[in-house]
Design an enzyme around this catalytic site. Structure first.
Site, PDB file in Angstrom:
ATOM      1  N   GLY A  74       0.900  -1.158  -0.095  1.00 23.65           N
ATOM      2  CA  GLY A  74      -0.159  -0.024   0.095  1.00 23.65           C
ATOM      3  C   GLY A  74       0.857   1.437   0.199  1.00 23.65           C
ATOM      4  O   GLY A  74       2.059   1.067   0.422  1.00 23.65           O
ATOM      5  N   ARG A 123      -7.006  -6.287   2.134  1.00 20.07           N
ATOM      6  CA  ARG A 123      -6.957  -7.108   0.543  1.00 20.07           C
ATOM      7  C   ARG A 123      -5.481  -7.449   0.516  1.00 20.07           C
ATOM      8  O   ARG A 123      -4.549  -7.431   1.463  1.00 20.07           O
ATOM      9  CB  ARG A 123      -7.319  -6.234  -0.250  1.00 20.07           C
ATOM     10  N   SER A 175      -2.487  -8.234  -2.781  1.00 14.98           N
ATOM     11  CA  SER A 175      -1.909  -7.968  -4.121  1.00 14.98           C
ATOM     12  C   SER A 175      -1.084  -9.038  -4.272  1.00 14.98           C
ATOM     13  O   SER A 175      -0.178  -9.389  -3.481  1.00 14.98           O
ATOM     14  CB  SER A 175      -1.368  -6.676  -4.354  1.00 14.98           C
ATOM     15  N   GLU A 198      -0.949   8.629 -15.439  1.00 14.43           N
ATOM     16  CA  GLU A 198      -1.778   9.385 -14.667  1.00 14.43           C
ATOM     17  C   GLU A 198      -2.057  10.877 -15.196  1.00 14.43           C
ATOM     18  O   GLU A 198      -3.093  11.299 -15.376  1.00 14.43           O
ATOM     19  CB  GLU A 198      -1.662   9.299 -13.135  1.00 14.43           C
ATOM     20  N   ASP A 228       6.308   4.610  -4.779  1.00 11.54           N
ATOM     21  CA  ASP A 228       6.233   4.619  -3.335  1.00 11.54           C
ATOM     22  C   ASP A 228       7.691   5.098  -2.750  1.00 11.54           C
ATOM     23  O   ASP A 228       7.954   5.882  -1.949  1.00 11.54           O
ATOM     24  CB  ASP A 228       5.527   3.429  -2.754  1.00 11.54           C
ATOM     25  N   GLY A 247      10.620  -8.912  -7.561  1.00 11.56           N
ATOM     26  CA  GLY A 247       9.221  -8.935  -7.001  1.00 11.56           C
ATOM     27  C   GLY A 247       8.710  -7.708  -6.089  1.00 11.56           C
ATOM     28  O   GLY A 247       8.913  -6.447  -6.618  1.00 11.56           O
ATOM     29  N   ALA A 291      10.117  -6.441  -3.292  1.00 11.84           N
ATOM     30  CA  ALA A 291      11.134  -5.886  -2.766  1.00 11.84           C
ATOM     31  C   ALA A 291      11.383  -4.459  -2.789  1.00 11.84           C
ATOM     32  O   ALA A 291      11.162  -3.884  -4.123  1.00 11.84           O
ATOM     33  CB  ALA A 291      12.524  -6.634  -2.830  1.00 11.84           C
TER      34      ALA A 291
END
Length: 318
Positions: A42, A93, A95, A196, A262, A297, A299
């Protein structure tokens, strides 16, 4: 450890991230996967993880529910990331990402989060009001959970602004559309990635000039004091009333893009909280994103790799 202002991250729709690999992704037969990797996920969660990996301190407000929510908090504890869980309706959730070993293609799947209720919104705002520090930094990152008000991120920004907090937002979809279409008090910084930006502008971001124009328009409209917009592997642009910078990363062989945005926000926020200039903070963000795409992945980056990328980044004044 360098002195820094307080950093509080907010994750309204977190996930437990699972990553694995398979010989080849094909429809029909049962596919035998490799050992799974589990990470707390997240937007705000990954921002806080990045800050801590880079030697800073960040607290993470996380909306969690059920056994999966408990697992997420345990994963954060294992990384020594200070978590401030807020119990909400439903089950947190998951992912998951699967890498096809035959061609290194990565398939990413994200299930929707639980629908939250008005009581959940109240509890989240109460926790944010309690933990947001005076003159600190508050990062709202990731998607907005179903059921929360359309203007919930704006509500958070208004709430913490009363304490003098500087707000950074990194979001997408309808939440981003609303921030752009209905600006109130400008947030300190808004990050928008290339796809975006193209969707919000209704035109492709083909050139650096396109991204620069888009960012300048958002600043002029009062959406944010500073806009950072990405251009994928080319780098990122920062625009404010005072500055226009473009940071280019070194050429990097990408293994996984998960968490790169992120990591960018985490590294840039930490740099700003330490008092770095905007161009240097942008460079740290680009470096962290570059170091993250080199990992496998789910990480995230590590400090040594980020420092190497930082030294190889180039800043241009536009």
């Amino acid at each position: 450890m360098r002195a820094q202002a307080d950093i509080l991250t907010i994750t309204l729709n977190p996930a437990v991230d699972l990553a694995t690999n398979v010989a080849q992704v094909i429809a029909g037969p049962k596919l035998r996967c490799g050992p799974p990797r589990f990470d707390p996920g997240g937007g705000g969660v990954n921002v806080a993880r990045t800050v801590c990996k880079l030697g800073g301190v960040a607290r993470a407000i996380v909306a969690i529910g059920g056994a999966m929510g408990e697992m997420l908090i345990e994963l954060l504890a294992a990384e020594d990331v200070p978590a401030l869980p807020v119990a909400v309706s439903g089950e947190t959730r998951q992912s998951f990402a699967v890498t096809d070993n035959s061609n290194s293609a990565q398939f990413r799947f994200s299930v929707p989060g639980p629908a939250l209720q008005s009581k959940d919104a109240y509890q989240l705002l109460a926790a944010i009001a309690e933990h947001a520090a005076k003159d600190g930094w508050v990062v709202i990152s990731g998607s907005v959970a179903p059921g929360l008000p359309a203007d919930f991120q704006s509500q958070i920004a208004s709430l913490v602004a009363k304490k003098g907090a500087r707000v950074i937002i990194d979001t997408s979809s309808h939440a981003l559309d609303r921030l752009i279409a209905h600006p109130t008090t400008p947030v300190h910084l808004l990050r928008v990635d290339q796809s975006e930006a193209a969707e919000a502008a209704g035109r492709p971001m083909t050139t650096v000039a396109d991204s620069l124009s888009f960012a300048a328009d958002l600043v002029a409209c009062g959406v944010a004091e500073t806009i950072v917009t990405g251009r994928g592997a080319e780098g990122s642009i920062l625009v404010s009333n005072k500055h226009r910078f473009f940071c280019r990363p070194p050429v990097i062989k990408a293994h996984s893009t998960i968490g790169a945005g992120d990591a960018f926000v985490g590294a840039m926020t930490l740099a700003l909280a330490r008092g770095d200039a905007p161009d240097q903070a942008l460079q740290w963000g680009v470096a962290a994103a570059g170091a993250t795409v080199k990992t496998e992945g789910t990480a995230l980056c590590e400090l040594a790799s980020v420092q190497t990328c930082f030294d190889a980044c180039r800043i241009e004044v536009l």
